[in-house]
Design an enzyme around this catalytic site. Structure first.
Site, PDB file in Angstrom:
ATOM      1  N   THR A  29       0.799  -1.179   0.155  1.00  0.00           N
ATOM      2  CA  THR A  29      -0.090  -0.055  -0.132  1.00  0.00           C
ATOM      3  C   THR A  29       0.793   1.353   0.174  1.00  0.00           C
ATOM      4  OG1 THR A  29      -0.304   0.127   2.254  1.00  0.00           O
ATOM      5  CG2 THR A  29      -1.917  -1.325   1.268  1.00  0.00           C
ATOM      6  N   ASP A  30       0.209   2.272  -0.442  1.00  0.00           N
ATOM      7  CA  ASP A  30       1.057   3.604  -0.373  1.00  0.00           C
ATOM      8  C   ASP A  30       0.477   4.210   0.869  1.00  0.00           C
ATOM      9  OD1 ASP A  30      -1.608   4.600  -0.765  1.00  0.00           O
ATOM     10  OD2 ASP A  30      -1.144   4.995  -2.873  1.00  0.00           O
ATOM     11  N   GLN A  31       1.128   5.554   0.825  1.00  0.00           N
ATOM     12  CA  GLN A  31       1.017   6.425   2.255  1.00  0.00           C
ATOM     13  C   GLN A  31      -0.746   6.586   2.513  1.00  0.00           C
ATOM     14  OE1 GLN A  31       2.900  10.247   1.928  1.00  0.00           O
ATOM     15  NE2 GLN A  31       2.933  10.255   4.188  1.00  0.00           N
ATOM     16  N   GLY A  64      -2.772   4.247   2.196  1.00  0.00           N
ATOM     17  CA  GLY A  64      -3.349   2.878   2.590  1.00  0.00           C
ATOM     18  C   GLY A  64      -4.054   2.128   1.380  1.00  0.00           C
ATOM     19  N   ILE A  65      -3.926   2.752   0.254  1.00  0.00           N
ATOM     20  CA  ILE A  65      -4.517   2.044  -1.033  1.00  0.00           C
ATOM     21  C   ILE A  65      -3.290   1.184  -1.644  1.00  0.00           C
ATOM     22  CG2 ILE A  65      -5.565   2.725  -3.158  1.00  0.00           C
ATOM     23  CD1 ILE A  65      -7.232   3.508  -0.871  1.00  0.00           C
TER      24      ILE A  65
END
Length: 143
Positions: A14-16, A18-19
């Site tokens: 995930t990225d920052q 949360g995706i």
């Protein structure tokens, strides 16, 4: 014929926000594609031991809904098209709520490892060709 791989989304994917980062969907497609090929009775490792590789020549992914950390997704794959030289695999990546997150395709050719020149699956991999033609016929009959 479809194959499906269940995958629990890891934090590192995930990225920052949360995706799930878009690049991870390609990895999940590969997992599902490898599972399909194994279920058809074939094996990428054995193919490579014969000096044949199957690179991706085209990718098309449409992002419909996000996946997030902790989701359990199902990556489905099937043979979308086959012409004796190229194989196009179709994919759906669906979350545990049944929501379609990603839909797409990858197209592959087989090449000789030492020359990187394309080879005919029909001519050089007759077992693969026969199985793919059988699936293509089944798909046409079900349309």
């Amino acid at each position: 014929m479809k194959a499906a791989a269940n995958i629990e989304v890891r934090y590192a994917e995930t990225d920052q926000m949360g995706i799930v980062h878009h690049s991870n969907y390609l990895v999940w497609c590969e997992l599902a594609r490898t599972k399909l090929i194994n279920e058809l009775g074939f094996n990428y490792k054995e193919l490579e031991e014969q000096g044949i590789l199957s690179p991706v020549t085209n990718v098309n992914l449409d992002y419909k809904a996000p996946s997030t950390y902790g989701d359990v997704i199902t990556a489905e794959t099937w043979i979308e098209a086959y012409d004796g030289l190229r194989v196009t695999y179709g994919y759906n990546i669906i979350n545990q709520k049944g929501i379609l997150c990603v839909k797409g395709t990858t197209t592959h050719v087989c090449i000789r490892k030492n020359t990187f020149r394309p080879i005919s699956i029909k001519k050089h991999l007759p077992d693969w060709h026969e199985k793919y033609e059988m699936i293509k016929k089944q798909v046409k009959e079900n349309v």
